[in-house]
Scaffold this active site. Structure first.
Site, PDB file in Angstrom:
ATOM      1  N   GLU A  98      -8.299   9.221  -7.044  1.00 59.49           N
ATOM      2  CA  GLU A  98      -9.305   8.311  -6.473  1.00 59.49           C
ATOM      3  C   GLU A  98      -8.993   7.992  -5.019  1.00 59.49           C
ATOM      4  O   GLU A  98      -9.895   7.774  -4.222  1.00 59.49           O
ATOM      5  CB  GLU A  98      -9.361   7.011  -7.290  1.00 59.49           C
ATOM      6  CG  GLU A  98     -10.512   6.098  -6.931  1.00 59.49           C
ATOM      7  CD  GLU A  98     -10.303   5.241  -5.681  1.00 59.49           C
ATOM      8  OE1 GLU A  98     -11.281   4.953  -4.969  1.00 59.49           O
ATOM      9  OE2 GLU A  98      -9.132   4.867  -5.409  1.00 59.49           O
TER      10      GLU A  98
ATOM     11  N   ASP B  69      -4.191   7.698 -10.217  1.00 59.17           N
ATOM     12  CA  ASP B  69      -3.271   8.092  -9.157  1.00 59.17           C
ATOM     13  C   ASP B  69      -2.640   6.917  -8.432  1.00 59.17           C
ATOM     14  O   ASP B  69      -3.111   5.780  -8.491  1.00 59.17           O
ATOM     15  CB  ASP B  69      -3.973   9.009  -8.158  1.00 59.17           C
ATOM     16  CG  ASP B  69      -5.202   8.363  -7.529  1.00 59.17           C
ATOM     17  OD1 ASP B  69      -5.912   7.619  -8.237  1.00 59.17           O
ATOM     18  OD2 ASP B  69      -5.469   8.594  -6.331  1.00 59.17           O
TER      19      ASP B  69
END
Length: 445
Positions: free
Chosen positions: A178, A121
């Site tokens: 994350e 991400d």
């Protein structure tokens, strides 16, 4: 096994040459040894193009639709044996089967597995770089290098699928979310380790404070637990000119802000570590200069390594805030949320990963007792369930400044900086480190 086709993205973005400097075109003299590194270097240009394509298309946690699709496409081209999508919403898991089983595992019937994890991400921030692969999405940016982590794991997948010099299964985990959204925990709750019962799992993160060609690790805590605190102060509002008729929550909040710092200096042992930071305060109305508000809200974070220190800080925060408020005739409540646990390496996996790193870049380029960071990492959820290790991969180039010192070059901007970029010169090194961990964890008979 035949070589896989060109990785997706290689034709759409201009690739760098082998060991190319991502921003200037100057060669980055990154050295490493071993069969894996020598082979992976051959497709460095494709990895660079793939990484830059991901960088240009950042996505937030649990929204990594484009990213996961590119990963799936790349994995299929690499020739992995299994690709599983939708694990933890947008997560992807690949399985690569080794050439043969070890004698020990063959007798028991169990197929040994080792896991490798990369995060996918991006961050909700605006990029201020001007190169050709800068973010194409306003307000979104790969400011932490997860595009590089994903690419390194794809590179490892290609090498492992081509060579299969290991016994058992390599499980490659491409994790969503994350950055504050708990993607690792989501994958675990979605049955990650029941479906793929790895014996251990490993991850790495780029580190701009270390130079390319260096690797850092330690045998214990790598990153701290991250907790969120919300302190609600309730007083009695009124007219600022008649403050004696009020119970001023702003005054109480100010005393709490200073008082809580005494917890670290006076309650936590000097040999332990803790941080308490009050990072936001909200009270009153900026347009109402003479109105004492009814309440105030303080928000902050606590960072610790040890559970017992975490417990101590939570208890003392609640006691201290309540007592300070009571002293002024107000009340205060503390909401303490444990967001991420500490990231702690297990001894055997630390030793294995260190050995792979030393063989790859030389003993002199491995920091075996790297100073822990008070930042947090949700790989910690996986390490709470499985043994494993978390490493740091140096990427911050340091150049002579002409005055006897150095100045930061490619990859030296720190994480979450609006001018950060992953240093593409370390892609083959990270891939080789991942691959080496699999080969050493699952040696052929």
């Amino acid at each position: 096994m035949r070589a896989p086709a060109t990785l997706p993205g290689a034709s759409s973005i201009q690739p760098a040459g082998v060991a190319d400097n991502a921003n200037t075109g100057r060669p980055a003299l990154l050295r490493a040894t071993g069969r894996a590194f020598a082979q992976i270097v051959q497709y460095h240009p494709e990895l660079t193009a793939f990484r830059r394509d991901l960088h240009a298309h950042p996505e937030l946690g649990f929204e990594e639709v484009y990213t996961s699709s590119r990963v799936v496409h790349a994995l299929k081209l690499c020739g992995v044996d299994e690709v599983h999508t939708g694990v933890g919403k947008t997560g992807v898991v690949a399985v690569i089967k080794g050439q043969q089983m070890t004698k020990a595992s063959g007798k028991s019937g169990a197929r040994p597995m080792v896991g490798l994890r990369a995060d996918m991400d991006a961050l909700p921030m605006t990029e201020h770089n001007e190169f050709g692969w800068k973010s194409s999405k306003a307000g979104l940016m790969h400011g932490c290098g997860h595009d590089g982590h994903t690419t390194m794991l794809v590179g490892a997948a290609r090498y492992l699928a081509e060579t299969r010099n290991f016994a058992g299964d390599a499980v490659l985990v491409f994790q969503p979310a994350e950055e504050g959204r708990g993607g690792a925990d989501a994958m675990i709750k979605d049955g990650l380790f029941e479906r793929f019962p790895v014996q251990a799992i490993y991850a790495m993160h780029n580190w701009p404070a270390m130079q390319p060609g260096t690797i850092g690790i330690n045998p214990g805590p790598m990153m701290a637990a991250a907790d969120r605190i919300t302190i609600e102060v309730t007083g009695k509002g009124g007219h600022g000119a008649h403050a004696y008729l009020t119970v001023d929550p702003v005054l109480v909040a100010a005393h709490i802000i200073t008082a809580v710092q005494g917890i670290v200096s006076r309650n936590v042992k000097a040999m332990d570590n803790a941080v308490i930071s009050i990072c936001a305060v909200r009270a009153g109305d900026l347009g109402a200069m003479s109105v004492v508000p009814e309440g105030a809200t303080l928000v902050g974070t606590v960072r610790t390594f040890k559970p017992e220190v975490q417990d101590l800080v939570e208890r003392r925060l609640k006691e201290l805030c309540a007592a300070v408020a009571q002293g002024f005739g107000a009340t205060a409540t503390v909401k303490y949320e444990r967001i991420y646990p500490a990231t702690i390496n297990s001894p055997a996996e630390y030793a294995l990963a260190t050995g792979v790193a030393e063989q790859l870049v030389g003993v002199e380029n491995v920091v075996r007792n790297l100073e822990p960071s008070m930042g947090s990492e949700d790989f910690s959820f996986m390490l709470r369930v499985k043994p494993g290790a978390y490493l740091r991969l140096g990427q911050g180039e340091q150049l002579p400044d002409g005055k006897g010192g150095t100045v930061g070059g490619v990859g030296s901007r720190f994480l979450h900086n609006s001018c950060y970029d992953f240093n593409d010169s370390v892609l083959p090194l990270g891939s080789a480190l991942f691959a080496g961990i699999v080969e050493r964890s699952l040696p052929l008979a």
